[in-house]
Design a protein around this motif. Structure first.
Motif, PDB file in Angstrom:
ATOM      1  N   ASP A  51      -4.530 -65.753  -4.639  1.00  0.00           N
ATOM      2  CA  ASP A  51      -3.838 -65.523  -5.909  1.00  0.00           C
ATOM      3  C   ASP A  51      -2.457 -66.173  -5.845  1.00  0.00           C
ATOM      4  O   ASP A  51      -1.529 -65.652  -5.242  1.00  0.00           O
ATOM      5  N   LYS A 111      -1.085 -68.339 -12.319  1.00  0.00           N
ATOM      6  CA  LYS A 111      -2.058 -68.663 -13.362  1.00  0.00           C
ATOM      7  C   LYS A 111      -2.515 -70.112 -13.317  1.00  0.00           C
ATOM      8  O   LYS A 111      -3.609 -70.424 -13.802  1.00  0.00           O
ATOM      9  N   ALA A 139     -10.080 -61.904 -20.124  1.00  0.00           N
ATOM     10  CA  ALA A 139     -10.262 -62.846 -19.020  1.00  0.00           C
ATOM     11  C   ALA A 139     -10.447 -64.282 -19.515  1.00  0.00           C
ATOM     12  O   ALA A 139     -11.028 -64.531 -20.575  1.00  0.00           O
ATOM     13  N   ARG A 140      -9.938 -65.208 -18.712  1.00  0.00           N
ATOM     14  CA  ARG A 140     -10.160 -66.642 -18.934  1.00  0.00           C
ATOM     15  C   ARG A 140     -10.127 -67.353 -17.583  1.00  0.00           C
ATOM     16  O   ARG A 140      -9.281 -67.067 -16.739  1.00  0.00           O
ATOM     17  N   LYS A 154     -14.322 -68.140 -21.314  1.00  0.00           N
ATOM     18  CA  LYS A 154     -13.430 -67.323 -22.136  1.00  0.00           C
ATOM     19  C   LYS A 154     -13.982 -65.899 -22.236  1.00  0.00           C
ATOM     20  O   LYS A 154     -14.967 -65.541 -21.587  1.00  0.00           O
ATOM     21  N   GLN A 192      -6.969 -72.817 -13.932  1.00  0.00           N
ATOM     22  CA  GLN A 192      -6.161 -71.926 -14.765  1.00  0.00           C
ATOM     23  C   GLN A 192      -6.930 -70.613 -14.925  1.00  0.00           C
ATOM     24  O   GLN A 192      -8.123 -70.625 -15.242  1.00  0.00           O
ATOM     25  N   LYS A 193      -6.228 -69.520 -14.721  1.00  0.00           N
ATOM     26  CA  LYS A 193      -6.912 -68.234 -14.785  1.00  0.00           C
ATOM     27  C   LYS A 193      -5.977 -67.178 -15.371  1.00  0.00           C
ATOM     28  O   LYS A 193      -4.768 -67.264 -15.259  1.00  0.00           O
ATOM     29  N   ASP A 194      -6.614 -66.193 -15.984  1.00  0.00           N
ATOM     30  CA  ASP A 194      -5.882 -65.058 -16.542  1.00  0.00           C
ATOM     31  C   ASP A 194      -6.804 -63.852 -16.495  1.00  0.00           C
ATOM     32  O   ASP A 194      -7.972 -63.924 -16.914  1.00  0.00           O
ATOM     33  N   GLN A 195      -6.275 -62.758 -15.957  1.00  0.00           N
ATOM     34  CA  GLN A 195      -7.052 -61.530 -15.798  1.00  0.00           C
ATOM     35  C   GLN A 195      -8.328 -61.779 -14.977  1.00  0.00           C
ATOM     36  O   GLN A 195      -9.405 -61.264 -15.282  1.00  0.00           O
TER      37      GLN A 195
END
Length: 218
Positions: A112, A115, A143-144, A165, A199-202
């Motif tokens: 981690d 993002k 999440a993405r 997505k 690229q990541k989120d959640q």
């Protein structure tokens, strides 16, 4: 009158003689030696910006997969305004792909690091390869997960991409325990250097595994 002319001529000869003696005497101008040019200082090697080196170097023995590390995104001048172009260099359509005989060539850890993450450059010494991906969401509704495969020699060339997505994670099921989404893409090109932009989120964890055709291993 003739006497005056002779005196004048004698005076001229005397003056010319004195001038000649002054030019060639010890006090006259002498030929100056040619100055030795000063050599220019050598240009220091490595003064430019260091470029990423493709990894792994050399040949692969086919036994243990490589661990592709992460690097600072600034190394690739990653900016959100850059628009990449997708121009995949494909191999001929008659290229026979035996997807059952693919061997794990490299993997990417799910450290981690923010993002936006970028990997070091890796080399594919085969005519085609496969990318397996798995992303586990923290919150499915938010999440993405996106992965861009870029050409190291032409960073603006987008070789392939993964873009998951909210709807993709929600489609995996209504159960809150089932939060993972996975898949595989086949890239019909190789013998080049690549790197990933992630690229990541959640996303709580993810994995990327590069597989290559076993039949080309010597």
């Amino acid at each position: 009158m003739d006497m005056q002319r002779r005196d004048l001529l004698a005076c001229c000869v005397l003056v010319l003689s004195l001038l000649a003696c002054g030019c060639t005497g010890p006090g006259g101008d002498e030929a100056q030696p040619t100055p030795t040019p000063t050599p220019a200082p050598p240009i220091q090697a490595g003064s430019g910006v260091p470029q990423p080196v493709p990894t792994p170097p050399g040949e692969w023995d086919g036994k243990k997969p490589y661990d592709v590390k992460f690097v600072d995104p600034a190394m690739y001048h990653i900016t959100p305004t850059v628009t990449a172009t997708t121009t995949m260099v494909k191999q001929p359509n008659d290229l026979q792909v035996d997807k059952k005989a693919m061997k794990e060539y490299a993997k990417i850890s799910s450290n981690d690091m923010g993002k936006v993450m970028t990997t070091e450059i890796y080399h594919i010494p085969f005519p085609y390869w496969e990318l397996d991906y798995t992303a586990d969401a923290k919150i499915k509704e938010l999440a993405r997960f996106a992965v861009e495969v870029r050409d190291a020699e032409d960073p603006n060339r987008l070789v392939a991409e993964i873009d998951l997505k909210r709807a993709d994670f929600m489609a995996s099921g209504t159960s809150q325990e089932n939060t993972a989404n996975s898949g595989t893409i086949l890239l019909r090109e190789g013998f080049r250097d690549y790197y990933f932009v992630i690229q990541k989120d959640q996303i709580s964890s993810f994995s990327l595994v590069i597989k290559v055709p076993e039949k080309y291993l010597v």
